[in-house]
Design an enzyme around this catalytic site. Structure first.
Site, PDB file in Angstrom:
ATOM      1  N   LYS A 137       0.851  -1.205   0.000  1.00  0.00           N
ATOM      2  CA  LYS A 137       0.000   0.000   0.000  1.00  0.00           C
ATOM      3  C   LYS A 137       0.883   1.250   0.000  1.00  0.00           C
ATOM      4  O   LYS A 137       2.109   1.150   0.202  1.00  0.00           O
ATOM      5  CB  LYS A 137      -0.901  -0.037   1.225  1.00  0.00           C
ATOM      6  N   TYR A 188      17.319  30.091   6.826  1.00  0.00           N
ATOM      7  CA  TYR A 188      16.211  30.867   7.376  1.00  0.00           C
ATOM      8  C   TYR A 188      16.359  31.084   8.873  1.00  0.00           C
ATOM      9  O   TYR A 188      16.717  30.167   9.621  1.00  0.00           O
ATOM     10  CB  TYR A 188      14.887  30.123   7.140  1.00  0.00           C
TER      11      TYR A 188
END
Ligand SMILES: *Cc1c(COP(=O)(O)O)cnc(C)c1O
Length: 344
Positions: free
Chosen positions: A36, A244
């Site tokens: 899956k 950042y």
């Protein structure tokens, strides 16, 4: 198509070796494969074709869309989320996939549509998907053509009294339904012992290098290794910051590489100042914040590494989960579409 500046190296031999090890640990039970979430992010067809060639005969996906993706392989697929009204036509038309019926409504829907081979999930304590043990006793399944009767373990990766309780509740259903086979164990469930294997096991994460039990540790190899290309190398003078919000400050002149990987690729912000990589054979740390598409690493220890070189990200699942607090499942299924997936 041009190649991407980031790639997943996928070790096909390790995948098959992991499946063989899990099959051996499953004893006399057959060993399937949960594929899956697009084969836990590796690519379901790439995974299933290799395992089918090695002898795997039972595959598990979540949805009918995932089952359709495996159609060209012609392998037997069980669809864990069962049968919505919207799925009936696809389920009836499919030659290779069958539903895992989870609810009274799904069972009625399958019967009304004409039935055929199916699987059934019985809930023995998860309280997630599956009919109740009492429903089985009351005859809900009578007359169904059940290939595999399943249940799912709540705490297979821990020592918990729930494990034996679920095993015993499930074992009590043997012979009660017409099911051809019974299946309980996921990867960690296989490690609990032969009395959890029943007729068919359903490993997922350990096929792909995940280890959640010391029993499995010696048998499971790493399958997935992310690599990102170096886009720019620069000298950052002492006192300057990187990235950042200036969370990292150079204590001394530092050689900094910016590589093509970021949180949009599943390399999440928890790797900021914490991730590890390898460049030119030496360990190099992530510094500063992970950006959406970029990560900075300190390559002072790797003087020869240059623009265009490939940087290998440390991504062994057990160790990386311990370092970041993410689960091994999140680490592997989160790796995004921008990676080229390259099998060896
Ligand atoms: C995902 C899943 C598995 C595989 O579990 P792992 O922990 O990845 O081995 C097995 N059975 C069911 C019902 C699942 O949903």
């Amino acid at each position: 198509m041009t190649s991407a500046p980031l790639r997943l190296r996928l070790d096909g031999d390790a995948l098959v070796a992991n499946w063989r090890a899990l099959a051996t640990l499953s004893g006399g039970a057959a060993c399937g494969a949960a594929v899956k979430a697009d084969g836990y992010g590796l690519g379901a067809c790439g995974v299933a074709s290799r395992l089918a060639a090695a002898g795997c005969r039972d595959f598990f996906v979540a949805t009918w869309g995932e089952a359709r993706a495996l159609d060209p392989l012609g392998v037997a697929v069980s669809v864990l989320h069962g049968l919505r009204e919207e799925d009936v036509a696809a389920a009836r038309a499919s030659k290779h996939a069958r539903p895992v019926l989870n609810t009274v409504d799904q069972i009625r829907r399958w019967r009304d549509a004409g039935g055929g081979a199916c699987d059934v999930m019985v809930d023995t304590g998860m309280n997630r998907l599956g009919i109740g043990v009492a429903d089985v006793a009351a005859g809900l399944l009578d007359g169904l053509r059940i290939e595999t009767l399943m249940s799912h373990l709540v705490s297979a990766d821990e020592e918990s009294p729930l494990n034996a309780r679920q095993r015993d509740a499930f074992a009590a259903l043997r012979g009660v339904t017409g099911a051809r086979r019974m299946s309980l164990a996921n990867s960690a469930g296989i490690a609990l012992g032969r009395d959890y294997a029943f007729d068919l096991t359903r490993p997922g994460i350990s096929l792909y290098g995940g280890v959640q039990s010391p029993v499995l540790a010696p048998h499971i190899r790493q399958v997935v290794t992310p690599q990102a290309q170096l886009l720019q190398r620069r000298r950052v003078p002492a006192g300057q910051t990187v990235g950042y919000n200036a969370t990292w400050t150079a204590a001394a002149d530092t050689q900094v590489a910016t590589i093509n990987l970021g949180y949009a690729d599943g390399y999440l912000r928890c790797f900021s100042d914490r991730g590890l990589a390898r460049a030119g054979g030496v360990a190099v740390p992530v510094i500063g914040r992970v950006s959406m598409d970029l990560v900075a690493i300190d390559v002072s220890a790797a003087p020869d590494v240059a623009e265009g070189d490939w940087i290998t990200i440390d991504y062994a699942l057990p160790e990386t989960a311990a370092r970041t607090g993410l689960s091994q499942y999140e680490l592997i299924t989160g790796l995004g579409d921008r990676f080229d997936r390259i099998w060896s």
